[in-house]
Write an enzyme that holds these catalytic residues in place. Structure first.
Site, PDB file in Angstrom:
ATOM      1  CB  SER A   7     -62.717 -66.250  13.431  1.00  0.00           C
ATOM      2  OG  SER A   7     -62.231 -67.218  12.534  1.00  0.00           O
TER       3      SER A   7
ATOM      4  CB  SER B 236     -61.885 -70.202  11.200  1.00  0.00           C
ATOM      5  OG  SER B 236     -62.849 -69.486  10.454  1.00  0.00           O
TER       6      SER B 236
ATOM      7  CE  LYS C 158     -60.679 -66.118   9.527  1.00  0.00           C
ATOM      8  NZ  LYS C 158     -61.668 -67.195   9.379  1.00  0.00           N
TER       9      LYS C 158
END
Length: 476
Positions: A128, A68, A71
């Site tokens: 997230s 993640s 991102k």
């Protein structure tokens, strides 16, 4: 003999046992980072954000899965859209069936509903959210695949040479890879380019539709100076974190990848912060976003231009140079053979035209609205500049770029506003726009030119950042 008679001995043994326990815990905590570094998935780096010096590196250029931390780049591209004016924080983005069906973690968005840009940002920073990541990708580029290609182009443009994106959220994909060094570069770039939007990463919690979402970054609010930026985890990657720390006038960006648990990852990050932050510079910024000290990584010798929305690093087949020169802003640093500078010096009383002046023998300046009483000498200057060929204009040297927009007028307006905000530094610098063409769109880089040295360019950027403008120095 009663137990009472054994009291002193029993208490001594108990005390000795407690001491041994404390020692054992201390040793265990001290060895956590060593265990972390022994992990085959581990990679780490600490960079002095002011000087660009690498303070610590371990497998920093070995391929790893970003999870993640992906991102960060998703938000970087979204911030480009906000900066270019194509989106606002209150813009609505439609939720497709595909986006709603992304696996957790997620916001639980409903098919056909709308998601505000600001809610999407908070959703990525705190929860997230994978579904929100896909909503962003589809809204901007039409699909995850197209958006991932843009993410990769942007990565290349800021110097992330060993990173490839295949999706906007970091869910498992064997071809989506990065390095600790590249993520440190991204962590540094996002705050340099978007100081205003970077503040979102410091959000500790956010309430969406009545549900409170806490930030997955356990160091926020617990480690002094930590203000973001992102964690990540999938089985293939282990536990990842990119961290920004500002304390005691020092500033570092640190990355830990491949932790066996969130606890050991965080322990390793705290160790790196405590060990290397004191070694960072307390002075003013002295280097652009270029790193030195990692021997096995070929960093670019020249700072790359700021990546722009929908732009690629490829030049147009037949680039057209467009320069807007303010008559009251002719730079004394212009080279003697710069014809525009000479003409502007000769006719300093001529008011600046509303539109940029096109330096191309085949293109005339765009007609502007009729003025009530135009200056008699304005037209000859425009004709002279319009007759110049691109190669006749000297634009070599250090530039600073503050934006890239889909409109030349927007670029010029941004430059004028920036000049007003940093008048002492930019008063004598020419403003300059340059088109960058992709298959579907032309964007216009907004730059100031005429800096003789990189130090002068960096100093100008520093003044602009104080006024909340993003800025990047580039040599051309």
């Amino acid at each position: 003999m009663g137990l009472r008679n054994f009291g002193p001995i029993w208490r001594l043994k108990k005390t000795f046992g407690q001491v041994l326990g404390i020692i054992a815990v201390t040793v265990a905590l001290a060895t956590l980072p060593s265990i972390a570094e022994a992990n085959s998935k581990y990679a780490g780096i600490v960079v002095d954000a002011k000087t660009g010096k690498v303070l610590y590196s371990n497998s920093a250029n070995e391929p790893r899965f970003p999870a993640s931390t992906t991102k960060i780049m998703t938000l970087y591209v979204l911030f480009e859209e906000l900066e270019a004016g194509r989106l606002s924080l209150n813009s609505k983005m439609k939720v497709s069936r595909y986006a709603a069906g992304r696996p957790p973690t997620k916001l639980g968005l409903k098919v056909g509903s709308s998601l505000l840009v600001k809610d999407a940002i908070y959703g990525l920073v705190t929860k997230s959210a994978n579904d929100a990541s896909t909503v962003i990708a589809e809204h901007i580029s039409g699909s995850e695949q197209a958006f991932a290609r843009r993410m990769t182009r942007t990565a290349r443009a800021i110097g992330m040479r060993n990173t490839t994106f295949k999706n906007p959220h970091g869910l498992p994909n064997s071809k989506q890879v990065t390095t600790a060094a590249d993520l440190a570069l991204l962590g540094r770039a996002v705050q340099e380019r978007f100081p205003k939007y970077y503040e979102f990463f410091n959000t500790r919690s956010y309430t969406f539709h009545g549900r409170r979402m806490g930030n997955h970054n356990n160091l926020l609010g617990r480690v002094q100076g930590v203000d973001g930026i992102k964690t990540g985890y999938i089985n293939a990657s282990g536990f990842n974190i990119v961290t920004n720390v500002k304390r005691d006038k020092r500033h570092i960006v640190a990355v830990v990848l491949g932790g066996r648990t969130a606890r050991t990852r965080d322990a390793q990050m705290v160790k790196l912060i405590n060990q290397y932050l004191p070694k960072a510079s307390r002075g003013s910024r002295t280097a652009p976003m270029l790193y030195a000290g990692v021997k096995d990584y070929k960093f670019p010798k020249v700072a790359p231009a700021i990546p722009v929305a929908k732009a690629t690093t490829q030049q147009a087949d037949e680039p057209t140079l467009m320069a807007y020169a303010n008559a009251n802003g002719a730079t004394p640093n212009s080279k003697p053979n710069d014809p525009i500078a000479r003409m502007l010096e000769q006719q300093a009383a001529v008011p600046a035209p509303r539109k940029e002046l096109v330096a191309n023998s085949l293109a005339a300046p765009e007609a502007s609205a009729p003025a009530a009483s135009p200056a008699p000498s304005a037209a000859p200057v425009e004709r002279q500049i319009a007759s110049l060929k691109p190669e006749d204009i000297n634009t070599s040297g250090w530039h600073i770029q503050i934006s890239a927009t889909d409109s030349q007028d927007k670029a010029i307006k941004l430059l004028k506003n920036a000049r007003a905000a940093a008048a002492s530094t930019l008063r004598n610098k020419r403003i300059y726009t340059e088109p960058v063409k992709s298959k579907k769109q032309t964007l216009y880089r907004a730059r100031f030119i005429g800096f003789e040295t990189k130090t002068a360019a960096w100093d100008a950027c520093a003044e602009l950042k104080k006024a909340k403008y993003s800025c990047y120095a580039v040599y051309q």
